[in-house]
Design an enzyme around this catalytic site. Sequence first.
Site, PDB file in Angstrom:
ATOM      1  CB  THR A 124      -0.898   0.002   1.257  1.00 13.53           C
ATOM      2  OG1 THR A 124      -1.508   1.266   1.404  1.00 13.53           O
ATOM      3  CG2 THR A 124      -0.109  -0.285   2.529  1.00 13.53           C
ATOM      4  CG  ASP A 125      -1.113   5.002  -0.996  1.00 15.95           C
ATOM      5  OD1 ASP A 125      -1.668   4.383  -0.060  1.00 15.95           O
ATOM      6  OD2 ASP A 125      -1.703   5.894  -1.654  1.00 15.95           O
ATOM      7  CD  GLU A 126      -3.364   3.602   4.502  1.00 14.13           C
ATOM      8  OE1 GLU A 126      -3.123   3.504   5.710  1.00 14.13           O
ATOM      9  OE2 GLU A 126      -4.506   3.595   4.028  1.00 14.13           O
TER      10      GLU A 126
ATOM     11  CE  LYS B  92       0.009  -4.528   2.961  1.00 12.61           C
ATOM     12  NZ  LYS B  92      -0.390  -5.861   2.411  1.00 12.61           N
TER      13      LYS B  92
ATOM     14  CE1 TYR C  35      -3.376  -2.572   5.714  1.00 15.18           C
ATOM     15  CE2 TYR C  35      -3.266  -0.241   5.182  1.00 15.18           C
ATOM     16  CZ  TYR C  35      -3.322  -1.561   4.772  1.00 15.18           C
ATOM     17  OH  TYR C  35      -3.321  -1.865   3.426  1.00 15.18           O
TER      18      TYR C  35
HETATM   19  P1  NAD Z   1      -9.759  -7.227   2.167  1.00 18.64           P
HETATM   20  O1  NAD Z   1      -9.767  -6.923   3.633  1.00 18.64           O
HETATM   21  O2  NAD Z   1     -10.964  -6.948   1.358  1.00 18.64           O
HETATM   22  O3  NAD Z   1      -9.432  -8.784   1.955  1.00 18.64           O
HETATM   23  C1  NAD Z   1      -8.437  -9.433   2.665  1.00 18.64           C
HETATM   24  C2  NAD Z   1      -8.543 -10.938   2.382  1.00 18.64           C
HETATM   25  O4  NAD Z   1      -7.493 -11.593   3.090  1.00 18.64           O
HETATM   26  C3  NAD Z   1      -9.858 -11.565   2.848  1.00 18.64           C
HETATM   27  O5  NAD Z   1     -10.350 -12.465   1.887  1.00 18.64           O
HETATM   28  C4  NAD Z   1      -9.468 -12.312   4.121  1.00 18.64           C
HETATM   29  O6  NAD Z   1     -10.280 -13.440   4.390  1.00 18.64           O
HETATM   30  C5  NAD Z   1      -8.032 -12.696   3.814  1.00 18.64           C
HETATM   31  N1  NAD Z   1      -7.241 -12.874   5.038  1.00 18.64           N
HETATM   32  C6  NAD Z   1      -7.142 -12.024   6.089  1.00 18.64           C
HETATM   33  N2  NAD Z   1      -6.361 -12.560   7.051  1.00 18.64           N
HETATM   34  C7  NAD Z   1      -5.944 -13.767   6.580  1.00 18.64           C
HETATM   35  C8  NAD Z   1      -5.111 -14.785   7.100  1.00 18.64           C
HETATM   36  N3  NAD Z   1      -4.553 -14.683   8.330  1.00 18.64           N
HETATM   37  N4  NAD Z   1      -4.868 -15.875   6.346  1.00 18.64           N
HETATM   38  C9  NAD Z   1      -5.430 -15.994   5.107  1.00 18.64           C
HETATM   39  N5  NAD Z   1      -6.249 -15.085   4.576  1.00 18.64           N
HETATM   40  C10 NAD Z   1      -6.496 -13.969   5.305  1.00 18.64           C
HETATM   41  O7  NAD Z   1      -8.476  -6.506   1.600  1.00 18.64           O
HETATM   42  P2  NAD Z   1      -8.274  -5.730   0.208  1.00 18.64           P
HETATM   43  O8  NAD Z   1      -8.770  -4.350   0.360  1.00 18.64           O
HETATM   44  O9  NAD Z   1      -8.743  -6.586  -0.886  1.00 18.64           O
HETATM   45  O10 NAD Z   1      -6.677  -5.650   0.166  1.00 18.64           O
HETATM   46  C11 NAD Z   1      -5.914  -6.709  -0.375  1.00 18.64           C
HETATM   47  C12 NAD Z   1      -4.438  -6.362  -0.274  1.00 18.64           C
HETATM   48  O11 NAD Z   1      -4.170  -5.174  -1.007  1.00 18.64           O
HETATM   49  C13 NAD Z   1      -3.958  -6.100   1.152  1.00 18.64           C
HETATM   50  O12 NAD Z   1      -2.673  -6.653   1.284  1.00 18.64           O
HETATM   51  C14 NAD Z   1      -3.914  -4.588   1.261  1.00 18.64           C
HETATM   52  O13 NAD Z   1      -2.945  -4.181   2.183  1.00 18.64           O
HETATM   53  C15 NAD Z   1      -3.545  -4.206  -0.159  1.00 18.64           C
HETATM   54  N6  NAD Z   1      -4.028  -2.881  -0.605  1.00 18.64           N
HETATM   55  C16 NAD Z   1      -5.344  -2.537  -0.490  1.00 18.64           C
HETATM   56  C17 NAD Z   1      -5.783  -1.308  -0.965  1.00 18.64           C
HETATM   57  C18 NAD Z   1      -7.231  -0.888  -0.870  1.00 18.64           C
HETATM   58  O14 NAD Z   1      -7.542   0.260  -1.186  1.00 18.64           O
HETATM   59  N7  NAD Z   1      -8.147  -1.757  -0.480  1.00 18.64           N
HETATM   60  C19 NAD Z   1      -4.868  -0.433  -1.567  1.00 18.64           C
HETATM   61  C20 NAD Z   1      -3.521  -0.812  -1.664  1.00 18.64           C
HETATM   62  C21 NAD Z   1      -3.123  -2.049  -1.192  1.00 18.64           C
HETATM   63  O1  DAU Z   2      -4.130   4.033   0.417  1.00 17.08           O
HETATM   64  C1  DAU Z   2      -4.349   2.661   0.336  1.00 17.08           C
HETATM   65  C2  DAU Z   2      -5.185   2.216   1.510  1.00 17.08           C
HETATM   66  O2  DAU Z   2      -6.490   2.716   1.304  1.00 17.08           O
HETATM   67  C3  DAU Z   2      -5.208   0.698   1.705  1.00 17.08           C
HETATM   68  O3  DAU Z   2      -3.917   0.248   2.011  1.00 17.08           O
HETATM   69  C4  DAU Z   2      -6.174   0.309   2.828  1.00 17.08           C
HETATM   70  O4  DAU Z   2      -6.254  -1.106   2.916  1.00 17.08           O
HETATM   71  C5  DAU Z   2      -7.520   0.897   2.510  1.00 17.08           C
HETATM   72  O5  DAU Z   2      -8.410   0.604   3.583  1.00 17.08           O
HETATM   73  C6  DAU Z   2      -7.442   2.411   2.288  1.00 17.08           C
HETATM   74  O6  DAU Z   2      -7.134   3.098   3.513  1.00 17.08           O
HETATM   75  P1  DAU Z   2      -7.862   4.483   3.931  1.00 17.08           P
HETATM   76  O7  DAU Z   2      -7.752   4.612   5.404  1.00 17.08           O
HETATM   77  O8  DAU Z   2      -7.397   5.599   3.085  1.00 17.08           O
HETATM   78  O9  DAU Z   2      -9.375   4.111   3.463  1.00 17.08           O
HETATM   79  P2  DAU Z   2     -10.776   4.345   4.168  1.00 17.08           P
HETATM   80  O10 DAU Z   2     -11.813   3.992   3.156  1.00 17.08           O
HETATM   81  O11 DAU Z   2     -10.855   3.706   5.508  1.00 17.08           O
HETATM   82  O12 DAU Z   2     -10.817   5.919   4.381  1.00 17.08           O
HETATM   83  C7  DAU Z   2     -10.695   6.821   3.286  1.00 17.08           C
HETATM   84  C8  DAU Z   2     -10.745   8.230   3.857  1.00 17.08           C
HETATM   85  O13 DAU Z   2     -12.077   8.464   4.373  1.00 17.08           O
HETATM   86  C9  DAU Z   2      -9.798   8.469   5.021  1.00 17.08           C
HETATM   87  O14 DAU Z   2      -9.314   9.804   4.976  1.00 17.08           O
HETATM   88  C10 DAU Z   2     -10.674   8.295   6.251  1.00 17.08           C
HETATM   89  C11 DAU Z   2     -12.036   8.784   5.781  1.00 17.08           C
HETATM   90  N1  DAU Z   2     -13.190   8.132   6.420  1.00 17.08           N
HETATM   91  C12 DAU Z   2     -13.255   6.774   6.405  1.00 17.08           C
HETATM   92  C13 DAU Z   2     -14.312   6.120   7.016  1.00 17.08           C
HETATM   93  C14 DAU Z   2     -14.371   4.614   7.037  1.00 17.08           C
HETATM   94  C15 DAU Z   2     -14.206   8.899   6.978  1.00 17.08           C
HETATM   95  O15 DAU Z   2     -14.166  10.147   6.959  1.00 17.08           O
HETATM   96  N2  DAU Z   2     -15.262   8.258   7.571  1.00 17.08           N
HETATM   97  C16 DAU Z   2     -15.342   6.889   7.632  1.00 17.08           C
HETATM   98  O16 DAU Z   2     -16.327   6.368   8.217  1.00 17.08           O
END
Ligand code: NAD
Ligand code: DAU
Length: 351
Positions: free
Chosen positions: A132-134, A161, A157
């Site tokens: 992730t970019d975080e 990562k 988180y």
């Molecule tokens: P998600 O939470 O939707 O899905 C996570 C999946 O991993 C689920 O299917 C869960 O059952 C599985 N999982 C969790 N713990 C596990 C364990 N201990 N063993 C096996 N499986 C397990 O997540 P996502 O949003 O699809 O993100 C997927 C990946 O991409 C993550 O590594 C996240 O850090 C990365 N990522 C997400 C975003 C985003 O915006 N969602 C952006 C950049 C990177």
């Molecule tokens: O940047 C990549 C990341 O983006 C991934 O690595 C993470 O897995 C993914 O969850 C996401 O993280 P964020 O924290 O940016 O996403 P989230 O949707 O939780 O929040 C987006 C923005 O909205 C953030 O500034 C927090 C705000 N927010 C979020 C929630 C859930 C609110 O204001 N209210 C809310 O209830």
Amino acid sequence: MSKKIVITGGAGFIGSHVVRLFVNKYPDYKIINLDALTYAGNLENLKDIEDLPNYVFEKADIVDASRVNEIFQKYQPEGVIHLAAESHVDRSILSPLDFVYTNVIGTVNLLNAAKEAWKNDFEGKRFYHVSTDEVYGALGAEGLFTEETPYSPNSPYSASKAASDHFVRAYGETYHLPFVLSNCSNNYGPNHFPEKLIPLFINNIINKKPLPVYGDGKYTRDWLYVIDHAAAIDLIFHKGRNAETYNIGGFNEWQNIDLVRLLINKMDEKLGNLPGTSDNLITYVKDRPGHDLRYAIDATKINKELGWYPSVTFEEGLKLTIDWYFDNQEWLKNVTTGAYQEYYGKQYGGR
Ligand code: NAD
Ligand code: DAU
């Protein structure tokens, strides 16, 4: 060329799109979806491909090293695409250790399993870690994250990562494990679990519930349609250079409050409401602790080296996303009962 690839987290949001892409695009590959099915994992996400002959599901927790080794022994995969993770920042603030177990220890277990299975021959092998970019921390009003930006994670988180990214690199340096890494910005799209901003707010607008905007709502994120992330993962897995990192982003920055207003607009239109009907749902709530002000990605490297660029505009992507949630209200209902309500109460109190 035939290949066996373990995709971890394939029942989750991004993972399910990656699994679908690989299963459909590469009929000669065998795709092994390794997932623990936590609250975020859902096999309903893969209903359309679950019976295809090149797909298999293995329920397994990556924290369980012997189970992970067993799967590597059983399938002898040439590749790993590692997406399994605890992925929600707010949950990491409530329960940091869960993130250490899955994101750090789970990743090291996978690295060990790959190292053990591949030890005699790294030719044609690849461990792809999806990050992730975080990990880069927070930007001010100006600038972009590049692949050279120093790591500076601010939430449990992102710290977990970042630790997993470091372990992947360290295994490359120390044991010559072939790896590639990518760091992506915020994804959105179908199958996104409704704890994250966009699907949470879609669900709350449908149910006329408050939209909890953290702080002043001026935080900025760079949004990418999930299908474009899956396409980038496909390119990097097949064509990315060994031991390199690729940043992936949407070229699409939005302040939260502007995004929320746009979403309300589109949702009111879809619901047949008068414009502005759902504006009164906006509720400013206590800020997220350690809230990163801004994320924005410089995706020049993947564009120049691999020719990747987002194919879906935000306008199109939001429409596809909203339509999907309307067409899949059963899915939404099923994931927002029981444990979800408990989490919601803890995170948002009585709102
Ligand atoms: P998600 O939470 O939707 O899905 C996570 C999946 O991993 C689920 O299917 C869960 O059952 C599985 N999982 C969790 N713990 C596990 C364990 N201990 N063993 C096996 N499986 C397990 O997540 P996502 O949003 O699809 O993100 C997927 C990946 O991409 C993550 O590594 C996240 O850090 C990365 N990522 C997400 C975003 C985003 O915006 N969602 C952006 C950049 C990177
Ligand atoms: O940047 C990549 C990341 O983006 C991934 O690595 C993470 O897995 C993914 O969850 C996401 O993280 P964020 O924290 O940016 O996403 P989230 O949707 O939780 O929040 C987006 C923005 O909205 C953030 O500034 C927090 C705000 N927010 C979020 C929630 C859930 C609110 O204001 N209210 C809310 O209830």
